[in-house]
Design a protein around this motif. Structure first.
Motif, PDB file in Angstrom:
ATOM      1  N   LEU A 152      35.360  33.556  39.500  1.00 54.70           N
ATOM      2  CA  LEU A 152      34.980  34.468  38.675  1.00 54.70           C
ATOM      3  C   LEU A 152      33.893  35.591  39.504  1.00 54.70           C
ATOM      4  O   LEU A 152      33.885  36.869  39.298  1.00 54.70           O
ATOM      5  CB  LEU A 152      34.229  33.910  37.469  1.00 54.70           C
ATOM      6  N   GLU A 203      41.215  38.617  35.168  1.00 52.83           N
ATOM      7  CA  GLU A 203      41.022  37.739  34.137  1.00 52.83           C
ATOM      8  C   GLU A 203      42.653  36.996  33.996  1.00 52.83           C
ATOM      9  O   GLU A 203      42.775  35.912  33.442  1.00 52.83           O
ATOM     10  CB  GLU A 203      40.962  38.527  32.945  1.00 52.83           C
ATOM     11  N   LEU A 250      42.192  33.201  33.393  1.00 51.03           N
ATOM     12  CA  LEU A 250      42.622  32.678  32.171  1.00 51.03           C
ATOM     13  C   LEU A 250      43.841  31.695  32.205  1.00 51.03           C
ATOM     14  O   LEU A 250      43.775  30.384  31.597  1.00 51.03           O
ATOM     15  CB  LEU A 250      43.472  33.798  31.255  1.00 51.03           C
ATOM     16  N   SER A 297      42.897  30.312  25.601  1.00 50.43           N
ATOM     17  CA  SER A 297      43.252  31.046  26.859  1.00 50.43           C
ATOM     18  C   SER A 297      44.623  31.862  26.803  1.00 50.43           C
ATOM     19  O   SER A 297      44.823  32.925  27.280  1.00 50.43           O
ATOM     20  CB  SER A 297      43.362  30.070  28.178  1.00 50.43           C
ATOM     21  N   LEU A 350      46.683  40.688  27.154  1.00 53.11           N
ATOM     22  CA  LEU A 350      46.069  41.263  28.283  1.00 53.11           C
ATOM     23  C   LEU A 350      46.666  42.579  28.632  1.00 53.11           C
ATOM     24  O   LEU A 350      45.754  43.403  29.188  1.00 53.11           O
ATOM     25  CB  LEU A 350      46.245  40.229  29.677  1.00 53.11           C
TER      26      LEU A 350
END
Length: 479
Positions: free
Chosen positions: A24, A106, A110, A140, A147
Motif C-alpha cells: 500500500l 487497488e 483487494l 474485497s 473497480l
C-alpha cells in the motif's frame, strides 16, 4: 481446549497483512502507470506465503487462541491451493487490466485482502472467525468487481453481488445466532460436544438450515444460484477468473469446519439438504449450459454443475468422500481459471471476445491455443486421462460405495449432457468454417501462463495421486 495465544500459528496471516501494508505504501509513490513494482511485490508475497506453508504440509493439528484458531493439514493444503490459483489468476489479469481502467494498485491490494479472508476462513475454529474471514473476503470482492467504474455491467454485477452476498451473510449470521442460543458457545468444538449429547435440539436444527442455505449461496448451488451467471458475465474477465475459482476453495474449507467438525452428529439432517442442492445443481447447471451462446455464461452454468458434483462427495459424510470433494474443488479451480484465461487471451484492446461463435477459426489460425482450450474443455467434461476425470470418477465411486446408486446414475447421465456443450465449443474452434482469424492478445507472459496451466491439466492427470494423497491425508488427521 488450548488456552494459549501462540502467534506462530498466525505466521502466514501476519506476514500477508504486513506485506499488504508495505505494498500500500509503495503503491502511493508509484509513478509507473503499469504498476510493475506493485505487481511484482504481490507475486513475491504469494510465493513467500507458499514457501512458508509448504514447509508445514505435514503439520500436526494444533488449536490456539482459546479454541478460535486451528492449524492442521487441511488448512495448509487449502491455503497452498489458494496461493497457487491466485498467482495464476494475477498472471492472467495483468495484460487484461493494462489496457482498461483497472490498472491501479487497488486491484492487487483487494486481491491480497481477499486471500487473507480466505486464509482466515480455512483456519477458523469458531463461528465468529468463520464470519470475519467470510466478510473480509466478500467486501474485497464487492469492491474488486466495481473497480471498473466506467463499465455499467461491472457496476451492475457489483451491486447484484453485494445484495446477494449480503443476503447469504444474513442467513449465515442468523443461523450462527440460533446455534449460539442453542449451545451457548461459538466454538466449533463446543457446538460439536453439545450435539453429541443432545441431537434433538430443535433450535439447533433450525439454525443448521440457515447455515446450509448460507453455504449454498456462497457456492452458487441451485436454487441459490441466481447471482452467479450475471456476476461471471458482467464482471471484467480477469476478475471473473479469480472469483470463479479461488473463493470456492475457501468456501470448501468453511463447509468442512462447519458441517464435518461442528455438526458431525447432525449428519443425517445436513446431508439430506446437501443431496437435494447437489442433484438440482447437476441437473439444472448442465441443462441450462446446453443453450448458452455466451462463453462466460456457459462457464458459469458449468460451474454450477461442477459445484453439484463436488457437493455429492460431501453427501457421503465419510473421510473418503470429503477427500474426493476436496480433490474435486482444487482441480475445478485449476480448470476454471484456465477456461477464463482463454477468454482473457482473446480480449484485445479493441474487443473482448465472449461468444462461443467468436472462437471460430481459433483452431485453424492459432492451433496451439485452440488445442490448449480443447484440453480445458475435455478436462472439464471429465474425459481420461485429463485431470478433470479423476476427481469425478472418485466422487462416483464414493457414491456407489455408500449406496447412493440412483444419485450416481443421475450424476453420470448428466455428465454426458455436459460432454455435449463442451464438445460444442471444440466444434466451433476446429470444425466450423471461418475466413477471419480471431484476434488474441500479444502478451507473451499470458501465452506462457495459459500454456503451462493447460499442460498441467494433462501432466497432473497422468499422476493424479500427487494431489489426491494429500487430500486423503488431511481428512485422516481430522477423523
Amino acid at each position: 481446549m488450548n488456552q494459549s495465544i501462540n502467534f506462530s500459528l498466525l505466521t502466514s496471516e501476519v506476514f500477508l497483512l504486513c506485506a499488504i501494508c508495505v505494498i500500500l505504501i509503495v503503491d502511493l509513490f508509484q509513478r509507473d502507470k503499469e504498476r510493475k513494482l506493485t505487481f511484482n511485490l504481490t507475486l513475491v508475497s504469494l510465493v513467500t506465503l507458499f514457501i512458508l506453508d509448504v514447509n508445514q504440509i505435514n503439520v500436526l493439528r494444533e488449536v490456539g487462541f482459546y479454541g478460535h484458531w486451528v492449524q492442521d493439514q487441511l488448512a495448509v493444503i487449502l491455503k497452498l491451493a489458494i496461493y497457487a490459483t491466485t498467482f495464476i489468476a494475477l498472471l492472467y489479469a495483468r495484460p487484461f487490466i493494462n489496457h482498461r481502467a483497472l490498472m491501479r494498485g487497488e486491484y492487487y491490494i483487494l486481491t491480497l485482502f481477499s486471500v487473507l479472508g480466505m486464509m482466515i476462513m480455512v483456519s477458523a475454529n469458531s463461528f465468529l472467525i468463520v464470519y470475519l474471514g467470510l466478510e473480509l473476503l466478500s467486501l474485497s470482492l464487492y469492491a474488486l468487481i466495481a473497480l471498473q467504474r466506467d463499465s455499467k455491467s461491472a457496476s451492475e454485477s457489483a451491486v447484484k453481488y453485494f445484495v446477494m452476498g449480503g443476503l447469504a451473510s444474513g442467513f449465515l449470521l442468523y443461523g450462527i445466532s440460533l446455534m449460539y442460543g442453542a449451545t451457548g458457545s461459538i466454538l466449533i468444538a463446543d457446538v460439536a460436544a453439545h450435539f453429541n449429547e443432545n441431537q434433538s435440539s430443535l433450535i439447533g436444527k433450525f439454525g443448521l438450515v440457515f447455515i446450509v442455505i448460507g453455504l449454498a449461496f456462497k457456492f452458487g448451488a441451485v436454487p441459490f444460484h441466481m447471482w452467479l451467471p450475471d456476476i461471471y458475465h458482467g464482471a471484467p474477465s480477469s476478475i471473473s477468473a479469480f472469483i470463479s475459482s479461488v473463493p470456492k476453495i475457501a468456501a470448501f474449507g468453511m463447509a468442512m469446519r462447519l458441517l464435518v467438525e461442528a455438526f458431525s452428529q447432525l449428519v443425517t439432517d445436513w446431508s439430506t439438504m446437501i443431496l437435494i442442492l447437489a442433484l438440482l445443481s447437476v441437473i439444472f447447471g448442465n441443462l441450462i449450459a446446453v443453450v448458452q451462446t455466451n462463453l462466460k455464461r456457459l462457464l458459469a452454468y458449468s460451474a454450477i454443475a461442477h459445484i453439484g458434483y463436488f457437493l455429492l462427495g460431501i453427501v457421503t459424510a465419510t473421510p473418503e468422500g470429503n477427500s474426493a470433494a476436496m480433490f474435486y474443488i482444487i482441480v475445478y479451480a485449476l480448470m476454471t481459471v484456465a477456461g477464463f484465461g482463454i477468454v482473457i487471451l482473446m480480449s484485445t484492446e479493441e474487443k473482448e471476445y465472449q461468444n462461443i461463435s467468436d472462437l471460430r477459426g481459433l483452431g485453424r489460425f492459432h492451433p496451439w491455443y485452440g488445442l490448449m482450450f480443447a484440453v480445458v474443455m475435455v478436462s472439464m467434461a471429465g474425459i481420461p486421462p485429463f485431470l478433470g476425470f479423476w476427481p469425478k470418477l472418485e466422487i462416483f465411486r464414493q457414491l456407489i460405495l455408500n449406496d447412493y446408486i440412483v444419485e450416481a446414475v443421475i450424476a453420470i447421465a448428466f455428465s454426458v449432457v455436459g460432454l455435449f456443450y463442451y464438445l460444442k465449443v471444440i466444434k466451433e474452434m476446429f470444425f466450423t468454417d471461418a475466413t477471419d482469424s480471431p484476434e488474441i492478445t500479444s502478451s507473451r507472459s499470458l501465452k506462457v501462463a495459459i500454456s503451462v496451466n493447460c499442460l498441467l491439466l494433462v501432466i497432473i492427470g497422468l499422476m493424479p495421486d500427487s494431489i489426491f494423497e494429500y487430500c486423503i491425508s488431511a481428512f485422516k488427521a481430522i477423523s
